[in-house]
Scaffold this motif. Structure first.
Motif, mmCIF file in Angstrom:
data_model
loop_
_atom_site.group_PDB
_atom_site.id
_atom_site.type_symbol
_atom_site.label_atom_id
_atom_site.label_comp_id
_atom_site.label_asym_id
_atom_site.label_seq_id
_atom_site.Cartn_x
_atom_site.Cartn_y
_atom_site.Cartn_z
ATOM 1 N N ARG A 193 0.846 -1.183 0.000
ATOM 2 C CA ARG A 193 0.000 0.000 0.000
ATOM 3 C C ARG A 193 0.887 1.240 0.000
ATOM 4 N NH1 ARG A 193 -4.014 -0.131 3.201
ATOM 5 N NH2 ARG A 193 -4.191 2.097 3.668
ATOM 6 N N LEU A 194 0.257 2.409 -0.062
ATOM 7 C CA LEU A 194 0.968 3.678 0.071
ATOM 8 C C LEU A 194 0.047 4.641 0.803
ATOM 9 C CD1 LEU A 194 3.361 5.541 -0.491
ATOM 10 C CD2 LEU A 194 2.319 6.121 -2.688
ATOM 11 N N ASP A 195 0.500 5.109 1.959
ATOM 12 C CA ASP A 195 -0.332 5.964 2.801
ATOM 13 C C ASP A 195 0.068 7.434 2.773
ATOM 14 O OD1 ASP A 195 -1.906 3.767 4.028
ATOM 15 O OD2 ASP A 195 0.054 3.201 4.840
ATOM 16 N N VAL A 196 1.363 7.691 2.647
ATOM 17 C CA VAL A 196 1.855 9.070 2.723
ATOM 18 C C VAL A 196 2.870 9.302 1.614
ATOM 19 C CG1 VAL A 196 2.921 10.834 4.173
ATOM 20 C CG2 VAL A 196 1.615 8.973 5.240
ATOM 21 N N LEU A 197 2.617 10.310 0.810
ATOM 22 C CA LEU A 197 3.587 10.771 -0.189
ATOM 23 C C LEU A 197 4.084 12.142 0.239
ATOM 24 C CD1 LEU A 197 5.058 10.877 -2.947
ATOM 25 C CD2 LEU A 197 2.914 11.762 -3.915
ATOM 26 N N VAL A 198 5.393 12.282 0.361
ATOM 27 C CA VAL A 198 6.000 13.582 0.658
ATOM 28 C C VAL A 198 6.802 14.016 -0.555
ATOM 29 C CG1 VAL A 198 7.503 14.907 2.184
ATOM 30 C CG2 VAL A 198 6.129 13.029 3.118
ATOM 31 N N ASN A 199 6.297 15.017 -1.249
ATOM 32 C CA ASN A 199 6.998 15.581 -2.406
ATOM 33 C C ASN A 199 7.939 16.663 -1.908
ATOM 34 O OD1 ASN A 199 5.942 14.188 -4.748
ATOM 35 N ND2 ASN A 199 3.976 15.129 -4.263
ATOM 36 N N ASN A 200 9.182 16.278 -1.691
ATOM 37 C CA ASN A 200 10.151 17.170 -1.069
ATOM 38 C C ASN A 200 11.262 17.606 -2.014
ATOM 39 O OD1 ASN A 200 11.927 18.204 1.311
ATOM 40 N ND2 ASN A 200 13.173 16.627 0.324
ATOM 41 N N ALA A 201 11.554 16.837 -3.037
ATOM 42 C CA ALA A 201 12.716 17.120 -3.885
ATOM 43 C C ALA A 201 12.617 18.506 -4.512
ATOM 44 C CB ALA A 201 12.832 16.058 -4.979
ATOM 45 N N GLY A 202 13.723 19.236 -4.482
ATOM 46 C CA GLY A 202 13.730 20.567 -5.082
ATOM 47 C C GLY A 202 15.005 21.310 -4.740
ATOM 48 N N TYR A 203 15.172 22.472 -5.341
ATOM 49 C CA TYR A 203 16.367 23.289 -5.093
ATOM 50 C C TYR A 203 16.089 24.716 -5.535
ATOM 51 C CZ TYR A 203 17.224 22.914 -10.141
ATOM 52 O OH TYR A 203 17.110 22.976 -11.511
ATOM 53 N N GLY A 204 16.942 25.633 -5.120
ATOM 54 C CA GLY A 204 16.861 27.014 -5.553
ATOM 55 C C GLY A 204 18.049 27.384 -6.419
#
Length: 276
Positions: free
Chosen positions: A76-87
């Motif tokens: 299953r999948l309960d939590v997705l955290v879209n964190n990848a990124g940069y400035g």
């Protein structure tokens, strides 16, 4: 019962803090990074509780594959955290179209691709949390970060719209908007600074000098932000947008005050366009 998480950008910064916090709580985690060697210590410590995946969030097929790892490993999948990124702080005029697009692809389309991959699973489960790590820069702008602000404002609008679509079948979505944190975001953002055209010294140059002074002195604690993320993953309700940090709250308030003042000043022009 523990939840199953998928976290992007787990190798360093806030993503690493969130991954560590989830694992320490006993959660099962698919941790993704461009360089999964950064996660070797967590694999050694937590064993079958963690899966690591090499992921470039700008590749939609890779996003689908990462979600499939969660299903194959944990069912299953309960939590997705879209964190990848940069400035990347530089004047828009000195930002190539390729660099602008690459940042947008990472900071915005990465969110789109992972959400698209996760949402059908969560819809069938009738439950799930999607937490998009945006920024106070999704509510206000500073000189030198046109691509970053474009991406984060897009994340905010995307989050708000999709949250309205999914709430009634149990999938909760929120854009988290932290201020400055001690994650070396500033160091990476100014690492490739260009030789500024003289006309931009007064705007972007001033911002870069401020960032030099700020580096390592940011008010936000990523460990505390990670703790908030864990709390939100168990919340029955989520706000579409959540500011995190005193500086974020203050900056957003000033931006709203300026918008309100502009709206009042230009009100007669605003209403002048209606048919008689």
């Amino acid at each position: 019962m523990s939840k199953v998480w998928l976290i992007t950008g787990s190798g360093s910064g806030l993503g690493r803090n969130i991954t560590e916090a989830a694992l320490a709580k006993g959660e099962r985690v698919v941790a993704t990074a461009r360089n999964i060697g950064q996660l070797d210590d967590l694999v050694n410590q937590y064993g079958d509780q963690i899966r690591v995946v090499t992921l470039d969030v700008t590749v939609e097929e890779a996003a689908q594959a990462a979600v499939q790892v969660a299903l194959n490993a944990f069912g299953r999948l309960d939590v997705l955290v879209n964190n990848a990124g940069y400035g990347d702080i530089r004047p828009f005029e000195e930002t190539s179209s390729e660099d602008f697009k690459t940042l947008m692809d990472t900071c915005f389309y990465g969110v789109v691709y992972l959400t698209r991959a996760a949402l059908p699973i969560m819809r069938k489960q009738r439950s799930g949390h999607i937490l998009n790590i945006s920024s106070v820069g999704g509510r206000l702008a500073t000189p030198g970060s046109a691509a970053y602000h474009a991406a984060k404002w897009a994340v905010g609008g995307f989050t708000e719209a999709v949250a309205m679509e999914t709430a009634h079948f149990g999938v909760k979505i929120s854009a988290l908007e932290p201020g400055g944190m001690r994650t070396n975001w500033v160091g990476r953002a100014i690492n490739k600074r260009p030789a500024l055209l003289p006309d931009y010294e007064a705007s972007v140059g001033a911002l870069l000098k401020m960032m030099d002074d700020l580096q390592g002195q940011e008010k936000g604690d990523p460990v505390k932000v990670a703790d908030v993320v864990l709390q939100l993953a168990y919340a029955d309700e989520l706000p579409a947008h959540l500011l995190l940090g005193v500086d974020a709250a203050q900056g957003a308030e000033l931006a709203e005050q300026q918008r309100a003042a502009d709206a009042k000043r230009w009100h007669e022009v605003t209403i002048s366009t209606e048919y008689e």
